[in-house]
Design a protein around this motif. Structure first.
Motif, PDB file in Angstrom:
ATOM      1  N   MET A   1       0.817  -1.203   0.000  1.00  0.00           N
ATOM      2  CA  MET A   1       0.000   0.000   0.000  1.00  0.00           C
ATOM      3  C   MET A   1       0.858   1.263   0.000  1.00  0.00           C
ATOM      4  O   MET A   1       0.516   2.251  -0.617  1.00  0.00           O
ATOM      5  N   THR A   2       1.997   1.235   0.683  1.00  0.00           N
ATOM      6  CA  THR A   2       2.866   2.407   0.751  1.00  0.00           C
ATOM      7  C   THR A   2       3.364   2.800  -0.631  1.00  0.00           C
ATOM      8  O   THR A   2       3.452   3.979  -0.949  1.00  0.00           O
TER       9      THR A   2
ATOM     10  N   GLU B   1       9.996  -0.331  -0.897  1.00  0.00           N
ATOM     11  CA  GLU B   1       8.780  -0.887  -1.483  1.00  0.00           C
ATOM     12  C   GLU B   1       8.396  -0.086  -2.726  1.00  0.00           C
ATOM     13  O   GLU B   1       8.318   1.133  -2.678  1.00  0.00           O
ATOM     14  N   THR B   2       8.219  -0.767  -3.837  1.00  0.00           N
ATOM     15  CA  THR B   2       7.738  -0.126  -5.065  1.00  0.00           C
ATOM     16  C   THR B   2       6.515  -0.901  -5.544  1.00  0.00           C
ATOM     17  O   THR B   2       6.185  -1.950  -5.001  1.00  0.00           O
TER      18      THR B   2
ATOM     19  N   PRO C   1      12.754   1.359 -10.788  1.00  0.00           N
ATOM     20  CA  PRO C   1      11.301   1.215 -10.697  1.00  0.00           C
ATOM     21  C   PRO C   1      10.565   2.286 -11.503  1.00  0.00           C
ATOM     22  O   PRO C   1      11.124   3.345 -11.820  1.00  0.00           O
ATOM     23  N   LEU C   2       9.333   2.030 -11.800  1.00  0.00           N
ATOM     24  CA  LEU C   2       8.482   2.957 -12.551  1.00  0.00           C
ATOM     25  C   LEU C   2       8.413   4.331 -11.891  1.00  0.00           C
ATOM     26  O   LEU C   2       8.360   5.353 -12.574  1.00  0.00           O
ATOM     27  N   GLU C   3       8.449   4.361 -10.581  1.00  0.00           N
ATOM     28  CA  GLU C   3       8.323   5.628  -9.856  1.00  0.00           C
ATOM     29  C   GLU C   3       9.484   6.584 -10.126  1.00  0.00           C
ATOM     30  O   GLU C   3       9.318   7.801 -10.036  1.00  0.00           O
ATOM     31  N   GLU C   4      10.653   6.052 -10.460  1.00  0.00           N
ATOM     32  CA  GLU C   4      11.840   6.899 -10.619  1.00  0.00           C
ATOM     33  C   GLU C   4      11.711   7.928 -11.742  1.00  0.00           C
ATOM     34  O   GLU C   4      11.952   9.116 -11.517  1.00  0.00           O
TER      35      GLU C   4
END
Length: 115
Positions: A1-2, A65-66, A76-79
């Motif tokens: 969830m984070t 966590e990703t 990761p996609l978030e980067e």
């Protein structure tokens, strides 16, 4: 969830940058083509930096966590979303400070003319 919350926070923050840009006509709403080139150059630079660091073993995901989508090993996609936000934020701040500095200089020159 984070991880989902972090991604959502990045996207909401990016949306706020777009709204601020539109309202104050700072970056994309001033010159969209130039802004796209600058943003793309910043993104390419920082992605190359990240990939170099990953290749040298300096950067790694570790136990963070990703959402689980990796564009490359340890990336990761978030980067890239964070990097777009970072570049957009810096360019908005740059244009805002430039505007305030220009207004201040203009105000100071008018005050000196009156003296």
């Amino acid at each position: 969830m984070t991880a989902v919350a972090y991604l959502a926070f990045l996207l909401v923050s990016l949306g706020c940058m777009v709204l601020l840009d539109q309202r104050l006509r700072l970056f994309f709403w001033q010159d969209a083509r130039r802004a796209a080139v600058v943003l793309a150059a910043g993104l390419v630079f920082f992605l190359a930096w990240d990939l170099s660091g990953i290749g040298l073993g300096i950067f790694f995901r570790g136990h963070n966590e990703t959402i689980g989508i990796e564009l490359a090993p340890e990336l990761p996609l978030e980067e890239p979303i964070f990097l777009v936000f970072l570049c957009y934020l810096v360019m908005n701040l740059f244009q805002l400070f430039r505007r305030f500095a220009g207004a201040r200089l203009m105000h100071n020159s008018k005050v000196e003319e009156r003296s």
